[in-house]
Design an enzyme around this catalytic site. Structure first.
Site, PDB file in Angstrom:
ATOM      1  N   ASP A 103       0.829  -1.196   0.000  1.00  0.00           N
ATOM      2  CA  ASP A 103       0.000   0.000   0.000  1.00  0.00           C
ATOM      3  C   ASP A 103       0.868   1.252   0.000  1.00  0.00           C
ATOM      4  OD1 ASP A 103      -2.689   1.397   0.577  1.00  0.00           O
ATOM      5  OD2 ASP A 103      -1.409   2.096   2.212  1.00  0.00           O
ATOM      6  N   GLU A 123       0.299  -1.329  -5.306  1.00  0.00           N
ATOM      7  CA  GLU A 123      -0.846  -0.423  -5.412  1.00  0.00           C
ATOM      8  C   GLU A 123      -0.325   0.974  -5.706  1.00  0.00           C
ATOM      9  OE1 GLU A 123      -3.517   2.699  -3.765  1.00  0.00           O
ATOM     10  OE2 GLU A 123      -1.675   2.010  -2.792  1.00  0.00           O
TER      11      GLU A 123
END
Length: 490
Positions: free
Chosen positions: A192, A232
């Protein structure tokens, strides 16, 4: 079968806790999903950013369950979990220890201060060059126990403290997280916000050469523990192609806005162009816990001379179409209308983005499933959920319109809706038809599109009119050729 459809879900919002999520997957959703991305279940799962601000990344929030619950889920499904690379919570024990002890703390140097990031100072030009997905500069003042103040780098919210990924304490912290996840038999980790992880004075500090080097190092650590890596990144579409070369998976974040453009403008051209450019090792999504990205199909923010997959006027019309289809609710949840602002996303459920049109929604899912890659379906999208304006009114967080807390009764009722039942049949078809193990050909014109998978005599063909949203599937079954409207797929 490779690429079987996976679910994305918060355990607290879809099942109540980890065991409840497992019961849903093995009960009413049995046979639909080969894997599940369990959104952050670390302590606390309900902090400043819905779990993406962990105080302890190696600890399951006891209100949701325990590590044995993750291990049990991993026994039946491929489990993906998040590794929040860029930051930790301001309530983490490491940060609190540093605030109290300063240089005497074993975590001194782990957290990025302005002084550490810019040891030679920073000019106005250097600061304005920084890339941040929210308004303003990424710094927040904190008071140390000594009485002096430090300006902390906070890319996202003031409670999310960026870490120095080059520091040994940060390296040890990340390795402990990976060891804990590998010990629970997690299959894949989602890195992330890794695009923001490396800060380099004088550069944008987003997806720089140093960032790509760090992604390679972190990927190697994961592979040493048999963990696959999904990166991501919301960014210019060619950046996704570049990242895909060095990791196991990237998100196809360009796909959702391109499908929305196709269905709202009756224009298949940009979607067909992307099918010839996109990386093969992609996770396909229409919706996630975040908003619908638009930066992923726009021009390069660092070099406006590089055009996007959609022209600026097409992008503007797409955003306005989403707002109109949602009855204006997405406008109330997007940009400066809501806190936790994401400048690159429209906050809206995908079902509302298409005006709650069942046929167009099923066609959007079919276009996703016919696109090569591993499809993931967000829990609100699985149930064709609408914007949760009550939750937005309570939290004033724009992305919460797409993060409804489903009760057991709501789940039961939603699963009985014809559009959800048709989507479940489509998921089963995508999971089981052998043609999807073969190769894809695409064709179309301005308002029509055809996508055909073929393997050893088996075929699965999707033909759709973007003008009226109608679609038909033709497929082989035991040597027989069959056809049916998309909504009536058996």
């Amino acid at each position: 079968m490779p690429g079987k459809v996976e679910l994305i879900a918060y355990a607290d919002r879809f099942g109540g806790d980890l065991a409840g999520l497992h019961r849903l997957l093995s009960g009413p959703l049995r046979g639909l999903f080969g894997g599940v991305h369990v959104l952050p279940f670390y302590r606390p799962y309900d902090g400043a950013d819905a779990g993406f601000d962990p105080e302890d990344h190696t600890e399951v929030d006891a209100r949701l369950g325990s590590w044995p619950d993750i291990t049990a889920l991993s026994t039946d499904y491929r489990v993906m979990t998040d590794v929040i690379v860029n930051h930790v919570s301001s309530g983490s024990p490491q940060f609190r220890d540093w605030l109290a002890k300063g240089d005497a703390s074993p975590f001194a140097g782990m957290f990025l201060t302005f002084a550490a990031a810019f040891p030679g100072g920073a000019t106005e030009e250097m600061l304005l060059r920084l890339y941040r997905p929210r308004p303003g500069l990424p710094f927040t003042p904190y008071l140390l126990g000594s009485g002096r103040k430090a300006l902390m780098w906070t890319t996202f919210t003031p409670q999310q403290i960026d870490v120095d990924v080059r520091h040994p304490a940060t390296r040890d912290y990340l390795l402990r997280i990976l060891d804990r996840l590998a010990g629970a038999n997690v299959s894949r980790v989602r890195l992330d916000a890794v695009g923001y992880a490396v800060k380099t004075p004088g550069l944008t500090s987003f997806l720089t050469p140093e960032t790509f080097k760090f992604i390679g190092e972190l990927t190697a650590w994961c592979h040493e523990r048999d963990l696959e890596v999904l990166v991501e990144v919301h960014s210019y579409y060619l950046h996704q192609v570049e990242v895909a070369r060095q990791v196991d998976y990237v998100y196809d974040f360009a796909l959702p806005p391109l499908i929305l453009h196709a269905l709202t403008a009756a224009d298949a051209g940009p979607l067909l162009t992307w099918q010839g450019l996109r990386p093969a090792n992609a996770i396909t999504v229409l919706d996630t816990h975040d908003g619908i990205g638009v930066i992923d199909v726009g021009p390069d923010t660092a070099d406006r001379g590089r055009p996007g997959l959609l022209r600026p006027d097409e992008l503007s019309r797409l955003v306005e179409a989403i707002h109109a289809n949602s009855g204006g609710t997405s406008r109330q949840a997007t940009g400066t209308a809501a806190s936790n602002v994401d400048l690159y996303q429209v906050n809206c459920t995908f079902y509302d983005a298409l005006g709650r049109d069942d046929d167009r929604y099923l066609l959007a899912r079919a276009l996703q499933f016919w696109t090569p890659g591993t499809p993931q379906v967000y829990y609100a999208g699985l149930l064709a959920g609408g914007n949760d304006m009550d939750l937005l009114a309570r939290t004033h967080v724009g992305r919460d319109v797409n993060r409804h807390h489903y009760t057991p009764a709501e789940i039961t009722d939603a699963l009985a809706r014809p559009v959800v039942q048709a989507l479940c049949r489509l998921i089963r078809f995508r999971n089981t038809h052998p043609a999807f193990e073969g190769s894809l050909t695409c064709s179309g014109n301005a308002a029509n599109i055809e996508m055909s998978w073929a393997r050893d005599g088996d075929e699965a063909v999707l033909r759709a009119s973007l003008t009226d949203g109608s679609a038909e599937v033709t497929w082989t079954e035991n040597g027989t050729r069959r056809s049916a409207p998309l909504a009536a797929l058996p």
